[in-house]
Design a protein around this motif. Sequence first.
Motif, PDB file in Angstrom:
ATOM      1  N   HIS A   1      31.152 174.378  86.391  1.00 62.13           N
ATOM      2  CA  HIS A   1      31.734 173.139  86.923  1.00 62.13           C
ATOM      3  C   HIS A   1      31.793 173.178  88.447  1.00 62.13           C
ATOM      4  O   HIS A   1      32.272 174.160  89.042  1.00 62.13           O
TER       5      HIS A   1
ATOM      6  N   PRO B   1      33.684 164.940  88.101  1.00 61.35           N
ATOM      7  CA  PRO B   1      35.036 165.370  87.727  1.00 61.35           C
ATOM      8  C   PRO B   1      35.068 165.950  86.320  1.00 61.35           C
ATOM      9  O   PRO B   1      34.223 165.619  85.474  1.00 61.35           O
ATOM     10  N   ARG B   2      36.034 166.805  86.094  1.00 59.66           N
ATOM     11  CA  ARG B   2      36.139 167.473  84.803  1.00 59.66           C
ATOM     12  C   ARG B   2      36.248 166.478  83.644  1.00 59.66           C
ATOM     13  O   ARG B   2      35.633 166.650  82.589  1.00 59.66           O
TER      14      ARG B   2
ATOM     15  N   ARG C   1      33.417 170.857  91.274  1.00 59.84           N
ATOM     16  CA  ARG C   1      34.357 169.743  91.386  1.00 59.84           C
ATOM     17  C   ARG C   1      33.830 168.598  92.239  1.00 59.84           C
ATOM     18  O   ARG C   1      34.126 167.433  92.007  1.00 59.84           O
TER      19      ARG C   1
END
Length: 520
Positions: free
Chosen positions: A95, A101-102, A97
């Motif tokens: 991931h 976005p998560r 950022r």
Amino acid sequence: MTNENSNYDLVVVGGGINGAGIARDAAGRGLRVLLCERDDIAAHTSSASTKLIHGGLRYLEYYEFSLVRKALKEREVLLKAAPHIIWPMRFVMPHTRSLRPRWMIRAGLFLYDHLGGRSSLPGSRGLRLATDPAGQPLRPEFTDGFAYSDCWVQDSRLVVLNALDAAERGAEVCIHTACVGARREGDHWAVDLQDQHSGANRTIQARALVNAAGPWVSRFLQSVTGRAEQAAGKHVRLVKGSHLVVPRLFDHDQAYLLQNDDRRVIFVIPYEHDYSLIGTTDEAFEGDPRSLSISDAETEYLCNTINHYFQRAITPADVVWSYAGVRPLYDDAAADASAVTRDYVLDLDTDGGRAPLLSVFGGKITTYRTLAEDALAQLAGPLQLAARPWTATETLPGGDIPAADFDAWLAALGEDYPFLPPGLLWRYARNYGTRMHTLVGHARSLDDLGEHLGDGMYTAELDYLIRYEWARTADDVLWRRSRMGLHVSETTRQAIDAWFSRHGAPEQPGLTGEAHRAAR
């Protein structure tokens, strides 16, 4: 050109995955089919893919929900049809950022898990890369990520097996045979074929013609059929995709999906035991698709992506092999080459009720079987075809492995062939599935496999590939019927070249009839 028959229901031009898939489906419905390919089977785009059977996770960003659903359903179908050349693979997505976005990734993976009715593959989950083994090769700043499932495929073998199944069901498969002219004559097409080695010409008749020429689909319409007005209405957009192969970057069997600042994604995939496959790029392409290679800029781009994520840096000097292909995508006017749809468009031209011409624009390897079904659905009316679709429940040659459980079947094979070294047993099983019994025959020792040309290459395999899979050169064997080109020495390659020179190959090997049906 040895077959004297000159009347066919369907002539398919193009020996890539779409052409081979259409020929297989049509032959299985009882049509008289001829498939012709100017070069070798899978000589171009279909052997230059990222080698994935997948839904296309990133296509969700472009709202291609229908395509992703169709591809995910096909993933399950193909996994059962060819468990020897298609197998599950787990993908790790670190991931970042600043890119996505998560919550967006979680939502996308939730859709990916459920959109296609996943039944046999594990679902997605979050990862703590700081503690998970998959995080060990990555730079320490990547602490979190996600894992999801897709499948791997030996792409060129998938094409060969579709052509082989077509031949076993009665199709005539002509490689190194160009379609140099096609014209409507009353209710049929007169199709001119030319052997690319001997120069011999042959004219046949067909009730319908399929243009599955891939990157050359528009050129075929213009220069071969003279249907320039049809070519003007629809276009392919040629997008170049390039890949690097380097010594393996990690020791586990999972792959990685890496996000880039330009919103493209790069896969890093375990490849041929000893290597990692890195790709792909997405660049607009103009020129002749037969002559292309990876550019220095593409190599730098892929290396930089790896170096951004992995602790072990690579340079162009680490590249042991590279390849590039042109994907003939349907031109949907997207500004970004990465955003061009991977779905297909089929264009049926009957010229007011005359002999049909079906042209294939776009597509991806995962959806080739549904493309073939859709193609036959469009031709059913003009050809008065009543036979129903059948390929969703039939295995490809060699894929009739009990319960589609490759590992259990492989373990049992060890007892049947105790003289085969484990690596050779695995390779035969992976490449040929249950057809390895035909290859090995009554051999009870390595000596029974014929002359050893080096690096596990025995002449029994070459004999099999000539008889059943249209191999005519060392490159056919080493790069499209297998990827042994990465593993054999130059001495072995020269020995295979010399063997082909001594033994030659039939003028048109493996067309139809007993030679193919005997392999079943």
